[in-house]
Design an enzyme around this catalytic site. Structure first.
Site, mmCIF file in Angstrom:
data_model
loop_
_atom_site.group_PDB
_atom_site.id
_atom_site.type_symbol
_atom_site.label_atom_id
_atom_site.label_comp_id
_atom_site.label_asym_id
_atom_site.label_seq_id
_atom_site.Cartn_x
_atom_site.Cartn_y
_atom_site.Cartn_z
ATOM 1 N N LYS A 76 0.772 -1.137 0.008
ATOM 2 C CA LYS A 76 0.219 -0.110 0.023
ATOM 3 C C LYS A 76 0.925 1.314 0.086
ATOM 4 O O LYS A 76 1.900 1.356 0.735
ATOM 5 C CB LYS A 76 -1.013 -0.206 1.240
ATOM 6 C CG LYS A 76 -1.894 1.273 1.192
ATOM 7 C CD LYS A 76 -2.806 1.086 2.666
ATOM 8 C CE LYS A 76 -3.945 2.046 2.688
ATOM 9 N NZ LYS A 76 -4.949 1.902 3.546
ATOM 10 N N SER A 151 -9.661 2.122 3.168
ATOM 11 C CA SER A 151 -8.883 2.813 2.190
ATOM 12 C C SER A 151 -7.913 1.953 1.277
ATOM 13 O O SER A 151 -7.176 2.372 0.517
ATOM 14 C CB SER A 151 -8.168 3.903 3.133
ATOM 15 O OG SER A 151 -7.148 3.221 3.904
ATOM 16 N N SER A 175 -10.033 -0.516 7.107
ATOM 17 C CA SER A 175 -9.176 -0.268 5.879
ATOM 18 C C SER A 175 -8.680 -1.532 5.130
ATOM 19 O O SER A 175 -8.121 -1.415 4.030
ATOM 20 C CB SER A 175 -8.463 0.763 5.791
ATOM 21 O OG SER A 175 -9.051 2.182 5.817
HETATM 22 N N1 GLN Z 1 -13.089 4.444 6.571
HETATM 23 C C1 GLN Z 1 -12.472 4.663 7.683
HETATM 24 C C2 GLN Z 1 -11.988 6.382 7.572
HETATM 25 O O1 GLN Z 1 -12.336 6.796 6.552
HETATM 26 C C3 GLN Z 1 -11.092 3.810 8.014
HETATM 27 C C4 GLN Z 1 -10.144 4.046 7.182
HETATM 28 C C5 GLN Z 1 -8.849 3.279 7.655
HETATM 29 O O2 GLN Z 1 -9.182 2.278 8.368
HETATM 30 N N2 GLN Z 1 -7.778 3.983 7.198
HETATM 31 O O3 GLN Z 1 -11.456 6.931 8.417
#
Ligand code: GLN
Length: 483
Positions: A76, A151, A175
């Site tokens: 990532k 994400s 994410s």
């Molecule tokens: N969807 C969550 C957010 O927008 C989690 C994102 C993540 O785990 N990086 O913060």
């Protein structure tokens, strides 16, 4: 060859069916030919990959190979990679070449892994759809009109489309698990502190945790064996032994106690997802598990608590991007204040700005007690709910997401609707617990995920439970049409 797991590819390499260079060339060619459809990679590191593969082949020939020698993976783009652009999918870091490696990148390099490239993601890991990336949205290989989740959407899409056998991800509120569920792959968010955060660009430091995204639980165990461990450079990293995560995969599940929180099956949840989850639980009963209903009464509060705590930490973490030290700098600043304002104003996208504003507001004088402190109190209640339930059962199960993948653009103008998709994943990060998502069905041709939650440092147990399910079922073997 592209449908092979890491475990299978490792055997192929060791028995000389193919070399690491051949394997790497095949994946690089496939990325080149196919990724226009998905946009799952931000950077493809051809040269580095082939160099690492040649080195791995020499190690294999010398008889010094470890499990991971010569296996390709993708990272990532939140993990710093020395000499390679590390963008966090932001204009702010579009020109950032990291001078050092994240600890987990070092660990994979030392284990002989081959880095195919850096995957797409939501900007600074903020999002549940991969739509906030500076490099454009990533598509779900099961239906390219749909989001892959976020994400870590690029990692999930790349594994699902078989552009890489496995990838790393990070999970602050879901994410790893949410995109794994939406793309039909396996994802593991380890216990907070199990995997070093050093060199993983910080979003919300008390919640962030890196982990593997793979085809199978067995592969997740193989990845975690490389990733886990104490790191002096991360002050919150856990100083405890790393077991062999593959050692208990084959333990029978006879007598396993599963808790089903009633809150995970009520409210706005797709009826087919609820039914698929129940069907998966039936499989576990066939494998000898017992099931009982439990309650996590503060589940719904995890959304407001998380969406105060995460932005509060983000507003502080992201203050380092000021246009002075590294990253984007605006053109022709008139003075220092103008430099700060325009560099940040032009360098960050709308979701990142929203988080910074919310976070700074929640931490400001007069509001701190009402918002930030309150959220921390709720965080404690959520942790206590889990502790109580986990003293009565071995694992908790439920759906990973309330809905299958949604259309690109469907929720991007309604941030709250987007945040609601995280309802089942956020609470684990608030508590610091480990969780997995594994494929357990399809709804209208789109995959759905089963979430398995365990006690602190119970990764071995989660992997064992997931692996036994994958021995008994074929959901993890399904792939998008045409792949
Ligand atoms: N969807 C969550 C957010 O927008 C989690 C994102 C993540 O785990 N990086 O913060």
């Amino acid at each position: 060859m592209f449908d092979k797991t890491l475990a299978e590819l490792a055997i192929g390499l060791k028995t000389g069916q193919f070399s690491s260079v051949e394997l790497t060339q095949a994946y690089l060619a496939r990325i080149k030919a196919e990724d226009d459809k998905y946009n799952s990679f931000i950077t493809v590191t051809d040269e580095l990959a082939l160099e690492q593969a040649a080195k791995a082949d020499a190690t294999i020939a010398a008889g010094d190979a470890g499990t991971f020698t010569g296996l390709p993976i993708a990272h990532k783009d939140i993990f710093c990679t020395q000499g390679v652009r590390t963008s966090c999918a932001s204009k702010m870091l579009d020109n950032f070449i990291s001078p050092y490696n994240a600890t987990i990148v070092d660990k994979f390099n030392q284990a002989g892994a081959v880095t195919l490239g850096k995957t797409n993601m939501d900007e600074f890991a903020m999002g549940s759809s991969n739509e906030s990336s500076f490099y454009g949205p990533c598509s779900n290989p099961w239906n390219t009109d749909c989001v892959p989740g976020g994400s870590s959407g690029g990692s999930a899409a790349a594994v699902s489309a078989q552009l890489t056998p496995a990838a790393t991800g990070s999970d602050t509120g879901g994410s790893i698990r949410q995109p794994a569920a939406l793309c039909g792959i396996t994802g593991l968010k380890p216990t907070y502190g199990r995997v070093s955060r050093y060199g993983m660009i910080a979003f919300a430091s008390s919640l962030d945790q890196g982990g593997p995204m793979t085809k199978t639980a067995e592969d997740a165990a193989i990845m975690l064996n490389v990733m886990a461990g104490f790191d002096q450079r991360d002050s919150t990293s856990a100083d405890r032994d790393v077991p062999d995560y593959t050692a208990e995969l084959n333990k029978p599940l006879e007598g396993l106690r599963i808790g089903l929180p009633k809150e995970f099956f009520s409210g706005d949840i797709n009826a087919d997802i609820a039914a698929q989850t129940q069907a998966a639980i039936k499989e576990f009963e066939k494998l000898g598990a017992t099931v009982k209903e439990v309650s996590l009464p503060n589940t719904a509060l995890s959304i407001p608590a998380y969406y105060i705590i995460a932005p509060a930490e983000a507003s502080s973490n992201l203050s380092r991007f000021d246009g002075v030290r590294y990253g984007y700098r605006c053109e022709n600043p008139t003075d220092l204040e103008d430099l700060y304002k325009r560099s940040r104003g032009e360098g960050f996208g709308p979701e990142v700005k929203r988080r910074i504003l919310v976070g700074a507001y929640a931490l400001s004088e007069g509001f701190y007690d009402a918002y930030y402190n309150k959220a921390q109190q709720i965080r404690r209640l959520i942790r206590d709910d889990f502790s109580k339930v986990l003293s009565e059962v071995d694992v908790i199960m439920g759906p990973t997401t309330p809905h299958p993948a949604f259309k690109i653009g469907e929720k991007s103008s309604d941030p709250v609707a987007m945040y609601m998709e995280d309802v089942f994943t956020l609470s684990l990060n608030l508590a610091g617990l480990p969780g997995m998502s594994i494929p357990c069905g399809t709804v209208d041709g789109l995959p759905t995920g089963l979430q398995i939650i365990g006690d602190y440092f119970a990764e071995q147990k989660l992997l064992n439970v997931a692996h036994q399910f994958q021995l008994a079922t074929d959901w993890h073997k399904q792939s998008p049409q045409g792949i």
